[in-house]
Design an enzyme around this catalytic site. Structure first.
Site, PDB file in Angstrom:
ATOM      1  N   SER A  43     -36.875  78.788  74.430  1.00 38.52           N
ATOM      2  CA  SER A  43     -36.210  80.069  74.159  1.00 38.52           C
ATOM      3  C   SER A  43     -36.279  80.399  72.671  1.00 38.52           C
ATOM      4  CB  SER A  43     -34.746  80.020  74.622  1.00 38.52           C
ATOM      5  OG  SER A  43     -34.093  78.890  74.095  1.00 38.52           O
ATOM      6  N   GLU A 179     -30.854  76.543  86.406  1.00 39.30           N
ATOM      7  CA  GLU A 179     -30.624  77.831  85.750  1.00 39.30           C
ATOM      8  C   GLU A 179     -30.529  78.960  86.774  1.00 39.30           C
ATOM      9  OE1 GLU A 179     -33.162  78.624  82.394  1.00 39.30           O
ATOM     10  OE2 GLU A 179     -32.516  80.717  82.257  1.00 39.30           O
TER      11      GLU A 179
HETATM   12  O1  KIV Z   1     -35.277  77.154  76.481  1.00 41.39           O
HETATM   13  C1  KIV Z   1     -34.078  77.101  76.760  1.00 41.39           C
HETATM   14  O2  KIV Z   1     -33.211  77.543  75.995  1.00 41.39           O
HETATM   15  C2  KIV Z   1     -33.712  76.520  78.029  1.00 41.39           C
HETATM   16  C3  KIV Z   1     -32.262  76.610  78.422  1.00 41.39           C
HETATM   17  C4  KIV Z   1     -31.921  77.988  78.834  1.00 41.39           C
HETATM   18  C5  KIV Z   1     -31.916  75.626  79.464  1.00 41.39           C
HETATM   19  O3  KIV Z   1     -34.520  76.023  78.713  1.00 41.39           O
END
Ligand code: KIV
Length: 263
Positions: A43, A179
């Site tokens: 992310s 998720e």
């Molecule tokens: O990349 C991320 O932040 C994630 C979380 C949302 C679990 O995979």
């Protein structure tokens, strides 16, 4: 927190807290909290680099941010996300990707999905690399899923996620992110598994919770998924601080004597 604490906490019904972290300064702050685990999530591509999805994350990006977090995180347990396709080209390339994140300072890697990943998970765990799984809304599959939608709402999809969770546990994952799945499904999966589940948009019955750093601090107010709670009004507090600085510069109130060097 060490790798074995994930299972221990599950057994003792103590909740696991995980927060994403992408940089040294935030890692230094998180190191001084009691958070159990830091996730250098892919992310980062969206939150820090402004891309529209996580497909844009590369090994260079993930390695750089994992290393920065590792320098600030003290003894926190760090999970590094394997980015889009980095673990799907060949076993050898996937092992090299995991090696890069571990050598950048991660203590475990995370990957999305189960089908086709079992052999790699076995190989990595047999080679000293703990693996966290990720099921439900798996953002690297955004174009297959057709958008950021809750997963596991139909019986067929719920059965698939349940089967995948068992396959990941069987393959050797030490924990699993769930998720955006219905609360009841997440609860059922959590009860079925001996490994810990960490939910995001998966209700209160998983063994732990994860949120994005910028989301929980209320820094990212342009986009608020249903499951996010702001634990601080970070956006406004940042603005207040920055405006105070600008006012002080404009009025000449900053810098004062104590901020100046003398001859
Ligand atoms: O990349 C991320 O932040 C994630 C979380 C949302 C679990 O995979």
């Amino acid at each position: 927190m060490k790798i074995y604490d994930f299972c221990k906490k599950k057994e003792k019904k103590e909740k696991i807290s995980m927060i994403t972290c992408y940089d040294y300064t935030s890692a230094r702050i998180l190191a001084k909290t009691s958070v159990d685990c830091l996730l250098v999530g892919d992310s980062v591509a969206m939150t820090i680099h402004g891309f529209k999805d996580t497909i844009a994350a590369t090994m260079d990006i993930m390695s750089l941010h994992t290393a920065a977090v590792s320098r600030g995180a003290g003894d926190k347990f760090i999970v590094g996300d394997l980015p889009f396709l980095s673990y799907r080209k060949s076993l050898r390339k996937a092992v090299c990707a995991a090696q890069a994140l571990m050598q950048a300072g991660a203590h475990a890697v995370k990957l999305e999905g189960a089908a086709g990943n079992e052999k790699l998970i076995r190989h990595l765990t047999d080679s000293g690399v703990p693996v966290m799984g990720h099921l439900g809304l798996t953002p690297q599959f955004i174009h297959t899923l057709g958008g950021y939608k809750v997963q596991g709402k139909t019986q067929k999809s719920a059965d698939r996620i349940k089967a995948d969770s068992l396959a990941l546990q069987e393959a050797g994952c030490f924990a699993l992110v769930l998720e955006c799945v219905p609360t009841q499904l997440a609860e059922e999966i959590t009860q079925n598994l001996t490994i810990a589940t960490i939910g995001i948009g998966a209700g209160p019955y998983t063994d732990g919770q994860v949120l994005v750093f910028q989301d929980l601090l209320g820094l990212n107010i342009d986009f608020k998924p249903y499951f996010v709670k702001y634990f601080m009004d970070g956006h406004d507090q940042f603005k207040t601080g920055i405006n105070a600085y600008i006012d002080a510069v404009q009025s000449g109130a900053f810098p004062q004597h104590e901020h100046c060097y003398r001859n």
